[in-house]
Scaffold this motif. Sequence first.
Motif, PDB file in Angstrom:
ATOM      1  N   HIS A 120     -24.338  -4.395  21.042  1.00  0.00           N
ATOM      2  CA  HIS A 120     -24.947  -3.784  22.401  1.00  0.00           C
ATOM      3  C   HIS A 120     -25.112  -2.279  22.006  1.00  0.00           C
ATOM      4  O   HIS A 120     -23.978  -1.762  21.533  1.00  0.00           O
ATOM      5  CB  HIS A 120     -24.538  -4.156  23.496  1.00  0.00           C
ATOM      6  N   MET A 125     -28.601 -14.290  22.110  1.00  0.00           N
ATOM      7  CA  MET A 125     -29.141 -13.090  21.812  1.00  0.00           C
ATOM      8  C   MET A 125     -29.409 -12.041  23.004  1.00  0.00           C
ATOM      9  O   MET A 125     -29.062 -10.914  23.121  1.00  0.00           O
ATOM     10  CB  MET A 125     -30.491 -12.922  20.847  1.00  0.00           C
ATOM     11  N   MET A 126     -29.875 -12.743  24.011  1.00  0.00           N
ATOM     12  CA  MET A 126     -29.985 -11.966  25.527  1.00  0.00           C
ATOM     13  C   MET A 126     -28.640 -11.526  26.067  1.00  0.00           C
ATOM     14  O   MET A 126     -28.575 -10.686  26.685  1.00  0.00           O
ATOM     15  CB  MET A 126     -30.930 -12.731  26.394  1.00  0.00           C
ATOM     16  N   ALA A 129     -28.162  -8.371  24.305  1.00  0.00           N
ATOM     17  CA  ALA A 129     -28.955  -7.509  24.577  1.00  0.00           C
ATOM     18  C   ALA A 129     -28.673  -7.008  26.029  1.00  0.00           C
ATOM     19  O   ALA A 129     -29.218  -5.947  26.288  1.00  0.00           O
ATOM     20  CB  ALA A 129     -30.353  -7.966  24.545  1.00  0.00           C
ATOM     21  N   THR A 130     -28.125  -7.660  27.045  1.00  0.00           N
ATOM     22  CA  THR A 130     -27.866  -7.189  28.159  1.00  0.00           C
ATOM     23  C   THR A 130     -26.456  -6.875  28.338  1.00  0.00           C
ATOM     24  O   THR A 130     -26.054  -6.233  29.465  1.00  0.00           O
ATOM     25  CB  THR A 130     -28.064  -8.470  29.401  1.00  0.00           C
ATOM     26  N   ALA A 146     -32.418 -12.482  15.363  1.00  0.00           N
ATOM     27  CA  ALA A 146     -32.116 -11.133  15.877  1.00  0.00           C
ATOM     28  C   ALA A 146     -33.196 -10.134  15.699  1.00  0.00           C
ATOM     29  O   ALA A 146     -33.018  -9.223  16.426  1.00  0.00           O
ATOM     30  CB  ALA A 146     -30.915 -10.855  14.909  1.00  0.00           C
ATOM     31  N   LEU A 177     -35.133  -8.255  18.683  1.00  0.00           N
ATOM     32  CA  LEU A 177     -34.519  -7.636  19.471  1.00  0.00           C
ATOM     33  C   LEU A 177     -33.725  -6.281  18.819  1.00  0.00           C
ATOM     34  O   LEU A 177     -33.798  -5.274  19.377  1.00  0.00           O
ATOM     35  CB  LEU A 177     -33.383  -8.317  20.019  1.00  0.00           C
ATOM     36  N   SER A 186     -36.654  -4.072  18.760  1.00  0.00           N
ATOM     37  CA  SER A 186     -36.931  -3.432  19.912  1.00  0.00           C
ATOM     38  C   SER A 186     -35.801  -2.556  20.551  1.00  0.00           C
ATOM     39  O   SER A 186     -35.695  -1.775  21.679  1.00  0.00           O
ATOM     40  CB  SER A 186     -37.171  -4.289  21.092  1.00  0.00           C
ATOM     41  N   LYS A 187     -34.800  -2.389  19.604  1.00  0.00           N
ATOM     42  CA  LYS A 187     -33.687  -1.609  19.678  1.00  0.00           C
ATOM     43  C   LYS A 187     -32.900  -1.925  20.806  1.00  0.00           C
ATOM     44  O   LYS A 187     -31.986  -1.124  21.482  1.00  0.00           O
ATOM     45  CB  LYS A 187     -33.939  -0.057  20.093  1.00  0.00           C
ATOM     46  N   LYS A 188     -32.692  -3.075  21.378  1.00  0.00           N
ATOM     47  CA  LYS A 188     -32.060  -3.760  22.320  1.00  0.00           C
ATOM     48  C   LYS A 188     -30.537  -4.166  21.827  1.00  0.00           C
ATOM     49  O   LYS A 188     -29.492  -4.470  22.378  1.00  0.00           O
ATOM     50  CB  LYS A 188     -32.834  -4.587  22.916  1.00  0.00           C
ATOM     51  N   ILE A 189     -30.470  -4.551  20.477  1.00  0.00           N
ATOM     52  CA  ILE A 189     -29.274  -4.696  19.970  1.00  0.00           C
ATOM     53  C   ILE A 189     -29.165  -3.912  18.568  1.00  0.00           C
ATOM     54  O   ILE A 189     -30.238  -3.418  17.999  1.00  0.00           O
ATOM     55  CB  ILE A 189     -28.955  -6.239  19.435  1.00  0.00           C
TER      56      ILE A 189
END
Length: 285
Positions: free
Chosen positions: A111, A165-166, A169-170, A183, A186, A189-192
Amino acid sequence: MLVSSLCFGEKINLVIPFAPGGNIDNLARLMIETANKQGHQIIPIYKVGGDGVVGTNYVANRNEENTLLFGSNGPLVYAPLLKNSEVAYDSTKHLVPIILTTKVYNVIITHPSTQINNLNTLLSINRKSDKFMFASASPITIFHLQKIFGKDTLIITHKVASIAMMSIATGDVPFGMATISTALPLIQSKKIIPIAVTSPDRLSTFQNVPSVSESIKGLEISTWHGIFANHQFENPNRYYTIFKKIISDDFFINKTKNINVFIPNQNDDRYLKKILEEEIKAYKI
């Protein structure tokens, strides 16, 4: 002869031990499509359950004509090591390796809030910590992480890769390991954040992301797939030439390249046997 008759549409029954729609099923379907273009007829047979163990059991314990297994190192290497009670086979005794078809590499991810962007930093922090938390969709990740970090790691497993994965990401779980295709959305989208790829060299998909071998010399971690036959199967290696032609086809090569799947170089039908035996030895507790 069987090999020549296959060119005229004789069936090969290919047992796929994972559910339709997953990565292994998609690869099997690419092989089937390529085979059809070459004049062969491959029929998918789904024997799903136990993270691939049910289908592997099926082929290992039945010598059925023209029936092969599209196997992977999950059920063949790691399920027996995990003492899975459903395993009713010895991978090196009850199955004959024919050809290694494909490899899929993983990516170690985190993250953004951890502010870690390379494996060396993570290894340094790991030496000062008792345990790390990693999210994964597979229990076999524990073997791979022990190879990297050299000690126990707390694995938070999920039945579905997207949920794993979520959780990263959270920020619920700080780190994880997944296949590149899982992966990638995500990461884009730069969430991970990708920390390292488990291939022997850097990949074109992540040119700025180091491989684990840059920090741990010689280390390579992949999910591989191959064709296997029952140990009583008559002359199973006659299928080596057929599947070698399939995975060497430009159609198959281009399709797999687009989804970050790699086709290993191999010179003969002993290559998969060597890979299987070496991996069992490397991870055997």
